[in-house]
Motif scaffolding. Structure first.
Motif, PDB file in Angstrom:
ATOM      1  N   ALA A 184       0.892  -1.017  -0.066  1.00  0.00           N
ATOM      2  CA  ALA A 184      -0.065  -0.052  -0.047  1.00  0.00           C
ATOM      3  C   ALA A 184       0.980   1.348  -0.060  1.00  0.00           C
ATOM      4  CB  ALA A 184      -0.958  -0.039   1.033  1.00  0.00           C
ATOM      5  N   GLU A 185       1.465   1.566  -1.309  1.00  0.00           N
ATOM      6  CA  GLU A 185       2.142   2.780  -1.337  1.00  0.00           C
ATOM      7  C   GLU A 185       1.771   3.798  -2.041  1.00  0.00           C
ATOM      8  OE1 GLU A 185       5.687   1.236  -3.018  1.00  0.00           O
ATOM      9  OE2 GLU A 185       6.276   0.215  -1.549  1.00  0.00           O
ATOM     10  N   ARG A 186       0.961   3.597  -3.124  1.00  0.00           N
ATOM     11  CA  ARG A 186       0.227   4.690  -3.753  1.00  0.00           C
ATOM     12  C   ARG A 186      -1.439   4.124  -3.912  1.00  0.00           C
ATOM     13  NH1 ARG A 186       3.256   5.710  -9.201  1.00  0.00           N
ATOM     14  NH2 ARG A 186       3.790   3.657  -9.127  1.00  0.00           N
ATOM     15  N   PRO A 187      -2.191   4.939  -4.384  1.00  0.00           N
ATOM     16  CA  PRO A 187      -3.548   4.440  -4.341  1.00  0.00           C
ATOM     17  C   PRO A 187      -3.550   4.120  -5.990  1.00  0.00           C
ATOM     18  CG  PRO A 187      -3.598   6.732  -4.390  1.00  0.00           C
ATOM     19  CD  PRO A 187      -2.307   6.586  -4.062  1.00  0.00           C
ATOM     20  N   VAL A 188      -4.400   3.020  -6.234  1.00  0.00           N
ATOM     21  CA  VAL A 188      -4.449   2.457  -7.341  1.00  0.00           C
ATOM     22  C   VAL A 188      -5.777   2.804  -8.042  1.00  0.00           C
ATOM     23  CG1 VAL A 188      -4.272  -0.129  -8.558  1.00  0.00           C
ATOM     24  CG2 VAL A 188      -3.120   0.348  -6.243  1.00  0.00           C
ATOM     25  N   VAL A 189      -5.369   3.078  -9.424  1.00  0.00           N
ATOM     26  CA  VAL A 189      -6.563   3.089 -10.442  1.00  0.00           C
ATOM     27  C   VAL A 189      -6.641   1.679 -11.342  1.00  0.00           C
ATOM     28  CG1 VAL A 189      -7.469   4.247 -12.344  1.00  0.00           C
ATOM     29  CG2 VAL A 189      -6.146   5.602 -10.672  1.00  0.00           C
ATOM     30  N   GLY A 190      -7.644   0.900 -11.343  1.00  0.00           N
ATOM     31  CA  GLY A 190      -7.988  -0.063 -12.014  1.00  0.00           C
ATOM     32  C   GLY A 190      -8.507   0.178 -13.502  1.00  0.00           C
ATOM     33  N   ALA A 228     -10.344 -11.100 -12.698  1.00  0.00           N
ATOM     34  CA  ALA A 228      -9.526 -10.519 -11.646  1.00  0.00           C
ATOM     35  C   ALA A 228      -9.684  -9.067 -11.242  1.00  0.00           C
ATOM     36  CB  ALA A 228      -8.000 -10.785 -12.293  1.00  0.00           C
ATOM     37  N   PHE A 229     -10.104  -8.198 -12.442  1.00  0.00           N
ATOM     38  CA  PHE A 229     -10.527  -7.025 -12.202  1.00  0.00           C
ATOM     39  C   PHE A 229     -11.625  -6.821 -11.302  1.00  0.00           C
ATOM     40  CE2 PHE A 229     -13.320  -3.391 -13.441  1.00  0.00           C
ATOM     41  CZ  PHE A 229     -12.607  -2.394 -13.335  1.00  0.00           C
ATOM     42  N   GLU A 230     -12.681  -7.528 -11.329  1.00  0.00           N
ATOM     43  CA  GLU A 230     -13.861  -7.739 -10.394  1.00  0.00           C
ATOM     44  C   GLU A 230     -13.753  -8.175  -9.079  1.00  0.00           C
ATOM     45  OE1 GLU A 230     -17.069  -6.504 -11.294  1.00  0.00           O
ATOM     46  OE2 GLU A 230     -16.432  -6.043 -13.148  1.00  0.00           O
ATOM     47  N   ARG A 231     -12.640  -9.289  -9.050  1.00  0.00           N
ATOM     48  CA  ARG A 231     -12.547  -9.555  -7.589  1.00  0.00           C
ATOM     49  C   ARG A 231     -11.732  -8.728  -6.946  1.00  0.00           C
ATOM     50  NH1 ARG A 231     -14.983 -12.990 -10.044  1.00  0.00           N
ATOM     51  NH2 ARG A 231     -16.407 -11.654  -9.215  1.00  0.00           N
ATOM     52  N   ILE A 232     -10.768  -7.968  -7.542  1.00  0.00           N
ATOM     53  CA  ILE A 232     -10.041  -6.918  -6.724  1.00  0.00           C
ATOM     54  C   ILE A 232     -11.061  -5.823  -6.310  1.00  0.00           C
ATOM     55  CG2 ILE A 232      -8.060  -5.222  -6.735  1.00  0.00           C
ATOM     56  CD1 ILE A 232      -6.632  -7.368  -8.476  1.00  0.00           C
ATOM     57  N   ALA A 233     -12.006  -5.383  -7.458  1.00  0.00           N
ATOM     58  CA  ALA A 233     -12.945  -4.297  -6.977  1.00  0.00           C
ATOM     59  C   ALA A 233     -13.738  -4.644  -5.989  1.00  0.00           C
ATOM     60  CB  ALA A 233     -13.654  -4.102  -8.454  1.00  0.00           C
ATOM     61  N   ARG A 234     -14.243  -5.814  -5.999  1.00  0.00           N
ATOM     62  CA  ARG A 234     -15.130  -6.472  -4.789  1.00  0.00           C
ATOM     63  C   ARG A 234     -14.459  -6.264  -3.520  1.00  0.00           C
ATOM     64  NH1 ARG A 234     -17.348 -12.347  -5.535  1.00  0.00           N
ATOM     65  NH2 ARG A 234     -14.995 -12.946  -4.928  1.00  0.00           N
ATOM     66  N   ALA A 235     -13.080  -6.426  -3.510  1.00  0.00           N
ATOM     67  CA  ALA A 235     -12.323  -6.413  -2.328  1.00  0.00           C
ATOM     68  C   ALA A 235     -12.062  -4.900  -1.825  1.00  0.00           C
ATOM     69  CB  ALA A 235     -11.076  -7.258  -2.267  1.00  0.00           C
ATOM     70  N   GLY A 236     -12.491  -4.038  -2.765  1.00  0.00           N
ATOM     71  CA  GLY A 236     -12.240  -2.588  -2.355  1.00  0.00           C
ATOM     72  C   GLY A 236     -10.703  -2.141  -2.738  1.00  0.00           C
ATOM     73  N   GLY A 237      -9.952  -2.827  -3.732  1.00  0.00           N
ATOM     74  CA  GLY A 237      -8.659  -2.526  -4.028  1.00  0.00           C
ATOM     75  C   GLY A 237      -8.210  -1.322  -4.814  1.00  0.00           C
ATOM     76  N   ALA A 239      -8.797   2.798  -5.921  1.00  0.00           N
ATOM     77  CA  ALA A 239      -9.404   4.079  -5.308  1.00  0.00           C
ATOM     78  C   ALA A 239     -10.515   4.528  -6.439  1.00  0.00           C
ATOM     79  CB  ALA A 239      -8.331   5.163  -5.442  1.00  0.00           C
ATOM     80  N   CYS A 240     -10.092   4.060  -7.532  1.00  0.00           N
ATOM     81  CA  CYS A 240     -10.909   4.560  -8.830  1.00  0.00           C
ATOM     82  C   CYS A 240     -11.008   3.399  -9.878  1.00  0.00           C
ATOM     83  CB  CYS A 240     -10.709   6.029  -9.427  1.00  0.00           C
ATOM     84  SG  CYS A 240     -11.828   6.684 -10.590  1.00  0.00           S
ATOM     85  N   VAL A 241     -11.994   3.426 -10.776  1.00  0.00           N
ATOM     86  CA  VAL A 241     -11.975   2.440 -12.003  1.00  0.00           C
ATOM     87  C   VAL A 241     -12.065   3.137 -13.188  1.00  0.00           C
ATOM     88  CG1 VAL A 241     -12.218   0.283 -10.795  1.00  0.00           C
ATOM     89  CG2 VAL A 241     -14.046   1.538 -11.792  1.00  0.00           C
ATOM     90  N   MET A 242     -11.270   2.901 -14.070  1.00  0.00           N
ATOM     91  CA  MET A 242     -11.811   3.364 -15.473  1.00  0.00           C
ATOM     92  C   MET A 242     -11.839   2.235 -16.455  1.00  0.00           C
ATOM     93  SD  MET A 242      -8.874   6.498 -16.246  1.00  0.00           S
ATOM     94  CE  MET A 242      -9.069   7.888 -15.423  1.00  0.00           C
ATOM     95  N   ASP A 243     -13.110   1.725 -16.305  1.00  0.00           N
ATOM     96  CA  ASP A 243     -13.574   0.426 -17.175  1.00  0.00           C
ATOM     97  C   ASP A 243     -13.915   0.924 -18.627  1.00  0.00           C
ATOM     98  OD1 ASP A 243     -14.171  -2.172 -17.558  1.00  0.00           O
ATOM     99  OD2 ASP A 243     -15.831  -2.222 -15.756  1.00  0.00           O
ATOM    100  N   PHE A 244     -13.134   0.654 -19.492  1.00  0.00           N
ATOM    101  CA  PHE A 244     -13.358   1.211 -20.744  1.00  0.00           C
ATOM    102  C   PHE A 244     -13.224   0.078 -21.757  1.00  0.00           C
ATOM    103  CE2 PHE A 244     -10.820   5.481 -19.318  1.00  0.00           C
ATOM    104  CZ  PHE A 244     -11.971   5.688 -18.841  1.00  0.00           C
ATOM    105  N   ALA A 245     -13.175  -1.348 -21.387  1.00  0.00           N
ATOM    106  CA  ALA A 245     -13.310  -2.300 -22.210  1.00  0.00           C
ATOM    107  C   ALA A 245     -14.291  -3.290 -21.987  1.00  0.00           C
ATOM    108  CB  ALA A 245     -11.799  -2.948 -22.422  1.00  0.00           C
ATOM    109  N   THR A 407     -13.963  12.880  -4.195  1.00  0.00           N
ATOM    110  CA  THR A 407     -14.632  11.770  -4.449  1.00  0.00           C
ATOM    111  C   THR A 407     -13.800  10.483  -4.735  1.00  0.00           C
ATOM    112  OG1 THR A 407     -16.645  12.859  -5.810  1.00  0.00           O
ATOM    113  CG2 THR A 407     -15.894  10.639  -6.336  1.00  0.00           C
ATOM    114  N   VAL A 408     -12.617  10.647  -5.403  1.00  0.00           N
ATOM    115  CA  VAL A 408     -11.497   9.940  -5.470  1.00  0.00           C
ATOM    116  C   VAL A 408     -10.509  10.259  -4.433  1.00  0.00           C
ATOM    117  CG1 VAL A 408      -9.520   9.060  -6.877  1.00  0.00           C
ATOM    118  CG2 VAL A 408     -11.640   9.477  -7.859  1.00  0.00           C
ATOM    119  N   SER A 409     -10.197   9.363  -3.359  1.00  0.00           N
ATOM    120  CA  SER A 409      -9.421   9.549  -2.478  1.00  0.00           C
ATOM    121  C   SER A 409      -7.650   9.405  -2.680  1.00  0.00           C
ATOM    122  CB  SER A 409      -9.644   8.587  -1.106  1.00  0.00           C
ATOM    123  OG  SER A 409      -8.675   8.779  -0.137  1.00  0.00           O
TER     124      SER A 409
END
Length: 416
Positions: A184-190, A228-237, A239-245, A407-409
């Motif tokens: 946990a060093e930087r917030p992650v954008v998925g 994998a994207f959905e599993r990590i999102a479900r766990a709150g992993g 800070a924001c998602v850019m779901d473009f595909a 909104t995005v932490s």
């Protein structure tokens, strides 16, 4: 003294020799072993560290109740619940550093539950007689699961199955020693995308987001990546998602096996993660290379990407339905959602002169998106192709506004 301890799970009443062999291989390399028995009817030759009675008790049941049910599936689901509870407790307590699970279809069913319950970065190895089988749906998998086909492993030890078991023993112990768990060093954008021959916005967005102090994790939206994207999102992993595909959503609706599971486009919203969404590559449906293209798609534009995947086009009506489905899946979100609609096309082959260019289909889809994206969903049209820098700029404008208003932490979660 051992530096890493591996939790070995299996039905010791029927696979005692195989499980004992795996434990010996781990020990021979200096690793420790905790054994967990998930049998129901029989007993192991030697006591396990965690007995089947311990497992059933952790599920709020007993072995006697499991047997009385008279149904193997029901009994093993009791054991799966108990195994999940105990494995997560052991991991949190630092008593195990990786898991190795052996099984046929029953044992694999239990193994998938255990692996999904353990956090990203805990080595998860499943040696299974049904590894890589199409009977395992994407939404049962965990993001970093490792599966090894148990060739010749149905009943008893032999030279062939020892090859798989010994490799698994070395792999899980080596992984436990070498793993660099997510820090946990930087917030992650998925972000979701496809290869850069089809979608290229990540080339603009990744450096821009990194300059803003974020880490960017990009997932290949060809089924397993979306899972994998959905599993990590479900766990709150994130800070924001850019779901473009979103081809996995269209594939799911059309019945293709190239999908990410039934919960695609839902987990970030449930977890309260802000979402910027665009319909990249949602004009095509993908089929596995070994599948026959259904007759209904035979007269449509067709693209063989390689020997693993091939694509056909969605009709205007099908594209309208995908627009409505996007709205249905996003509307319950508990955090802001902003949908971007690139008016110039949604993937590289959706341009004038390219094989997937379909102005009628794009117009039908765009009009339905306008109707379907109602508050609380925000909707913006971008007068550019999705691969143009202007699209990335529009996404960054939404992102920057969300950072500015909180909104995005920009904080890093301690458990990210």
């Amino acid at each position: 003294m051992t530096d890493r301890t591996i939790l070995v799970i299996g039905t010791y009443d029927t696979k005692n020799d195989e499980l004992a062999y795996v434990a010996e291989r781990i020990a021979s390399q200096g690793g420790g072993v905790l054994s967990m028995d998930v049998s129901v009817l029989g007993d192991p030759e030697d006591p396990c560290d965690i007995s089947k009675h311990d497992v059933a008790r952790a599920a709020g049941s007993t072995i006697e109740e499991a047997i009385a049910a008279g149904d193997e599936n029901h009994a093993m689901q009791i054991m799966a619940r108990g195994a999940v509870a105990l494995a997560t407790e052991l991991q949190r307590a630092g008593r195990m550093h990786g898991v190795l699970i052996l099984g046929g279809s029953m044992g694999t069913d239990l193994a998938l539950d255990v692996c999904q319950a353990l956090p990203l970065g805990v080595p998860k190895y499943v040696v299974s007689t049904v590894a890589f089988s199409p009977i395992i749906p994407a939404d049962r998998l965990s993001p970093d699961i490792q599966m090894i086909l148990w060739a010749g492993g149905l009943y008893g030890l032999n030279a062939i199955c020892k090859s798989s078991l010994s490799q698994a023993a070395g792999a899980v112990l080596g992984a436990a020693r070498a793993v660099e768990a997510p820090a946990a060093e930087r917030p992650v954008v998925g972000m979701t995308s496809l290869g850069s021959s089809c979608l290229r916005y990540m080339k603009f967005l990744k450096p821009a987001l990194e300059d803003r102090g974020f880490e960017v994790a990009i997932f290949h939206a060809t089924g397993m990546g979306g899972m994998a994207f959905e599993r990590i999102a479900r766990a709150g992993g994130f800070a924001c998602v850019m779901d473009f595909a979103l081809p996995e959503l269209g594939n799911l609706m059309a019945g293709s096996v190239v999908n990410a599971g039934q919960d695609r486009l839902t987990n970030a919203g449930r977890a309260g993660i802000p979402q910027i969404v665009a319909p990249g590559c949602l004009d095509l449906i993908d089929f596995a290379g070994w599948q026959d293209v259904p007759e209904a798609y035979a007269d449509r534009p067709f693209h063989a990407h390689n020997r693993l995947i091939k694509s056909s086009a969605l009709s205007p009506d099908e594209r309208r339905e995908t627009a409505r489905e996007i709205a249905r899946r996003l509307s319950p979100a508990t955090a802001p959602v902003h949908v971007l609609m690139p008016l110039g096309g949604v993937e590289e082959w959706d341009k004038p002169g390219e094989p997937a260019h379909d102005p009628e289909g794009l117009a039908a889809f765009t009009n339905e998106m306008r109707r379907a994206m109602q508050p609380p969903l925000a909707f913006s049209e971008v007068d550019a192709h999705i691969n143009h820098a202007a699209f990335a700029d529009a996404a960054l404008a939404v992102f920057d506004a969300w950072v500015a208003d909180g909104t995005v932490s920009t904080n890093v979660k301690a458990d990210a």
